[in-house]
Each structure stands twice: as structure tokens, then as C-alpha cells.
Scaffold this motif. Structure first.
Motif, PDB file in Angstrom:
ATOM      1  N   ASP A 101      -1.001   1.644  -8.982  1.00  0.00           N
ATOM      2  CA  ASP A 101      -0.135   2.689  -8.457  1.00  0.00           C
ATOM      3  C   ASP A 101      -0.950   3.951  -8.218  1.00  0.00           C
TER       4      ASP A 101
ATOM      5  N   HIS B 240       6.286   3.381  -4.594  1.00  0.00           N
ATOM      6  CA  HIS B 240       6.136   2.350  -3.554  1.00  0.00           C
ATOM      7  C   HIS B 240       7.463   1.617  -3.415  1.00  0.00           C
TER       8      HIS B 240
ATOM      9  N   SER C  48       3.948  10.658  -5.229  1.00  0.00           N
ATOM     10  CA  SER C  48       2.672  10.122  -4.756  1.00  0.00           C
ATOM     11  C   SER C  48       2.325   8.783  -5.384  1.00  0.00           C
TER      12      SER C  48
ATOM     13  N   GLY D  79      -3.068   3.178  -5.200  1.00  0.00           N
ATOM     14  CA  GLY D  79      -2.262   2.893  -4.016  1.00  0.00           C
ATOM     15  C   GLY D  79      -2.527   1.542  -3.391  1.00  0.00           C
TER      16      GLY D  79
ATOM     17  N   THR E 247      -9.859   5.537  -7.496  1.00  0.00           N
ATOM     18  CA  THR E 247      -9.578   4.904  -6.197  1.00  0.00           C
ATOM     19  C   THR E 247     -10.873   4.497  -5.519  1.00  0.00           C
TER      20      THR E 247
ATOM     21  N   THR F 197       0.842  -1.185   0.000  1.00  0.00           N
ATOM     22  CA  THR F 197       0.000   0.000   0.000  1.00  0.00           C
ATOM     23  C   THR F 197       0.885   1.246   0.000  1.00  0.00           C
ATOM     24  N   TRP F 198       0.493   2.270  -0.768  1.00  0.00           N
ATOM     25  CA  TRP F 198       1.249   3.519  -0.697  1.00  0.00           C
ATOM     26  C   TRP F 198       1.161   4.065   0.729  1.00  0.00           C
TER      27      TRP F 198
END
Length: 486
Positions: A432, A228, A225, A435, A383, A210-211
Motif C-alpha cells: 500500500d 485502493h 494516498s 502503491g 518504493t 496500482t494506486w
């Protein structure tokens, strides 16, 4: 390159062939070190000797820190003899991607412009590996600035299964080193598939957390942002052991989430009966070759044998968010490189090549604030779409790439055409942008005898489930036990 079975971990049925220690799973090595059956000093010497013999062929290391590794091994051995055990990485030789800062050791990020950069401090992830007693073998080669193509001055790492094939971007050195038995694990970074592609291409296991699960402090940014940091290893359990050390909050990185880090190894071996696996067949099979589809069908069959429930889902917006990724990442890359580009553009790779980082940064300078905010709002919406899709399932199953392994000629053609390159990214960049965590696992071999990989996508901070599921699949299959003959 033909394959050979690696060491057989506990709980697996026997496979023919002698166990070669450099191909052993990290946790098997850790158990032998803890039991006093294996000396960290002798093990480190053996791996360094193998690096000296094999790495000139595959080129995975940018820098080998032999003296420092030997000193760390002696310290680890003394601590273990004194009864001070730091955990499963204690005395185990691993390596890190060369965009991760190491004090006193060149960290060039695959670039010419930073070729003399020597950090004065360790990245948080390196500090945590050191605190866990891991042995740092050196720094692993990568693409320029962790984007798609290697800098013209860098010889790309060569795929140990067949040097005529792509080794993946950008954590190419990390994937090659693990596959070639040149370390028992590695750290990579992923902004647009760069843990997942080399994991699939080299037949190893990789986790894109997870970011915010892992601190980015002391890591060269590509697109902050989207960046990772995660582990690559021979098995899900091995990768989980590494993630358990590097994850967690960090006062140096306020974006590193405070969510407590679980024991990722605690639930291994538990049955997965009733686990709901979401499959979007239209997404998974559109513009995807038949070998990849067959691999996914085999994975679904294995999951059903293990008691998982396959749930048909629709994940909307993947093509649209993938198409936005280059502009979004390009703006962030332009920010990351604002001190050196365009002022020193001549030291970068060619600006007119879509696969070059210069070819990512340059258009980023022309994106307007309105365009960027529009992309950001679409990112937020996507998201939310992933969250909605995963309300009724525990994980998603998708390919990593739409085709089987790329030859170097195919890779060059892909990198030269912007539309083809963007299309190739469509199974990686969406996660990505959202996230979400992923785990990439070996899933078989193509007709060219090259590894195939797939990914499970999880809910935020649910790496524990991904590792448990990956481990369960690897108890059902033996693809992760295969290795190239080097």
C-alpha cells in the motif's frame, strides 16, 4: 464447514458434484446471458432470494437494493434482446462495499456517525458498473471507516466457512458475499490489506490495483494516498473483467492515472513459460507458520510445473516501512475525519483500542510535520527499493498474512495489542505504501479446513500480467472452485 466444488469452467478437468448457479464464475454466467440461455431478470431474482435466505446467517449486506436491482435487470434483459450488448458485466448481479457512494442509497462506511448519509451522486466506479450493465444488488458491510475493527453497533459479517473465524478487514462483507454465493463479484477497498485479508480468509480472488489505476471519486477516504479500490470475485479472470470496467482516468479524480486500460482478458490462457517470479525466502518465512510456508512451497512447485523461473531476491526495508504505516495512515485518517473527530468522538468506537479507527486517528493528531516528512521520505525510498528489486523479476510471491486463518478469539487478541497488530500487517502495508498492484489467490486449506491465500505483487500498472498469471495458476489448481456448503 465442508467445501464443495463449484461449477467447472471451460478448460478445467471435470470435478464431481452438481453445478450450483450462485457459485458459478462471473464469466461463465456472462457467456450464458450473452447466448440467451440465462435471463438477467430470473438470475437476479434467484440471487435476491438467496440473499434473503443466507445473508441473515452470514451478514454480508448492509443494504439490499432489491427493487432497484430488479429494475436494472429488466433494463438489461430488454437491451440484450434488442442486440445492445455492453460487455461481460451486462446483466450480472454484483455488489459494492458500503464506503462507495451510491445516489439515493445510504452509504455509512461502517460508521455510526454517517449512518444517515445518503449521497446525491454515484462514485465513478458505480457509474462505470452501471454503464457496463451490471446489476447492483446492494451495499456490503465493512469495518468502521474501513480500518480494522467493526463499530460496536455493527454485527461483523461471519465467515461462511466457519462463523468462529475472522472474515477479514475491512472489506469483510465483500469477501463473505462472494464466498457465500450472494453475488458474482464485489468491489472492496484496500489501505492496509483490506482486499487481501478478506480474500484470503474467505477463499476468493482479489485485486488491489496500482494506486491511481482506479478512481477514488465518491469513496469515503481512510488514508487518501494509500486507498485502493479493486474487485473481488471467484477467479482471476472474473476479477479482471470487473477491473477492466472500473479502471482508468477520471476528470473528477486527477490522481487517477491516464495510462490506457488494456483488455485484461485478452491474454488469458497464454503460457507463462519463462516468467520470472521473485521469492524472498527470509521475508516470506520469518515469523510465519508452517502451514503458510507449505502453501508457498506448493505454489512455487506449481509455478515451476508451468514453466516459470523462480528467482531468489531480497526485498529490503519491509519491517521498517510497515512500522511507519500506522503513523502515516493515522495522519491521513485524521485529515479524512477532521470534521467529526474529535468533536464527535463519542460516536466512534473506543479510542484506546489499536484495532479501532479512533485508535488510529487519535495518535495521528500528535504526529509532527517533521515526523510525517521523515516517514514520507522513507516511503519514497522503499518504493524505489521495490522498483530495484523488481528489475530482474516480473512479479513477487509473498504471503498475505503470517499465520493461517484466525479464530475470532485470536483476532480479538490481535486487535488489542498494537505491536502484534502491526507485525500482522507486514505482508500487506508495504505494497500500500509503494502503491504496487497485487492479486490475492486461494492457495489451499489449513488443518482447520479454512482457506489459505497468497499474493503476487506486480510492477505499477501491470495488472494485466497479474491477472494472466493468476488465471494460469487457477488452471493448474482448483482451490478457487471450492466453496462453503450453505
Amino acid at each position: 464447514m465442508t467445501s464443495s466444488p463449484a461449477c467447472t469452467p471451460p478448460g478445467k478437468s471435470a470435478v464431481s458434484g452438481d453445478c450450483e448457479m450462485h457459485y458459478a464464475n462471473l464469466l461463465d454466467v456472462a457467456a450464458r446471458i450473452y447466448a440467451g440461455e440465462l435471463s438477467p431478470v430470473e438470475l437476479t431474482e434467484a440471487i435476491l432470494e438467496r440473499i434473503g435466505l443466507v445473508d441473515p446467517v452470514v451478514g454480508s449486506y448492509a443494504t439490499v437494493t432489491a427493487d432497484a436491482a430488479a429494475a436494472q435487470a429488466r433494463t438489461a434483459e430488454a437491451e440484450l434482446k434488442a442486440g445492445r450488448y455492453r460487455g461481460p458485466l451486462h446483466g450480472v448481479p454484483i455488489a459494492v462495499k458500503d464506503n462507495i457512494f451510491t445516489a439515493g442509497i445510504v452509504t455509512a462506511a461502517g460508521t455510526a456517525i454517517h449512518s444517515g448519509h445518503v449521497p446525491s451522486y454515484d462514485a465513478t466506479v458505480v457509474q462505470r458498473l452501471s454503464a457496463a450493465g451490471a446489476i447492483l444488488l446492494g451495499k456490503l458491510q465493512l469495518t468502521e471507516g474501513a480500518f480494522a475493527e467493526h463499530h460496536p453497533s455493527v454485527t461483523p459479517p461471519r465467515n461462511p466457512w466457519n462463523p468462529g473465524y475472522w472474515s477479514g478487514a475491512s472489506s469483510s462483507g465483500s469477501g463473505v458475499a462472494v464466498a457465500a454465493g450472494l453475488g458474482f463479484g464485489a468491489l472492496g477497498t484496500d489501505t492496509g490489506g483490506s482486499i487481501r485479508y478478506p480474500s484470503a480468509a474467505n477463499g476468493v480472488t482479489g485485486i488491489k490495483p496500482t494506486w491511481g489505476r482506479v478512481s477514488r471519486y465518491g469513496v469515503f477516504a481512510l488514508a487518501a494516498s494509500l486507498d485502493h479500490i479493486g474487485p473481488m470475485a471467484r477467479s482471476a479472470a472474473d476479477a479482471g473483467a470487473i477491473l477492466g470496467v472500473i479502471a482508468g482516468a477520471d476528470p473528477h479524480d486527477p490522481t487517477a492515472g491516464p495510462t490506457p486500460v488494456p483488455d485484461y482478458l485478452d491474454g488469458l490462457g497464454a503460457p507463462i513459460g519463462g516468467l520470472r517470479v521473485g521469492v524472498d525466502r527470509e521475508y516470506n518465512e520469518t515469523r510465519v507458520d508452517s502451514a503458510t510456508i507449505r502453501m508457498l512451497d506448493d505454489v512455487v512447485a506449481a509455478l515451476r510445473r508451468m514453466g516459470a523461473t523462480i528467482v531468489e531476491v531480497t526485498l529490503a526495508g519491509t519491517d521498517a516501512i510497515n512500522a511507519l504505516w500506522p503513523r502515516y495512515a493515522g495522519v491521513e485518517a485524521a485529515l479524512a475525519h477532521h470534521e467529526t473527530f474529535p468533536a464527535h468522538a463519542s460516536e466512534y468506537g473506543p479510542v484506546d483500542t489499536p484495532g479501532s479507527i479512533a485508535g488510529l486517528i487519535a495518535p495521528g493528531h500528535s504526529v509532527s510535520g517533521i515526523e510525517l516528512m521523515r516517514a514520507h521520505h522513507q516511503r519514497l525510498s522503499f518504493t524505489g527499493e521495490v522498483t530495484r528489486t523488481m528489475r530482474d523479476v516480473d512479479v513477487l510471491l509473498t504471503p498475505v498474512q503470517p499465520t493461517t486463518s484466525l479464530t475470532l478469539a485470536q483476532k480479538d487478541a490481535l486487535y488489542a495489542d498494537a505491536d502484534s497488530l502491526i507485525d500482522f500487517l507486514r505482508f500487506v502495508t508495504p505494497f500500500d505504501m509503494s502503491g504496487n498492484p497485487t492479486i490475492t489467490l486461494p492457495g489451499g486449506f489449513g488443518e482447520d479446513d479454512m482457506p489459505l491465500g497468497f499474493q503476487f505483487v506486480g510492477r505499477p500498472y501491470d495488472e494485466e500480467l497479474l491477472i494472466r498469471l493468476g488465471d494460469a495458476y487457477q488452471r493448474e489448481s482448483d482451490w478457487h472452485l471450492r466453496h462453503p456448503l450453505l
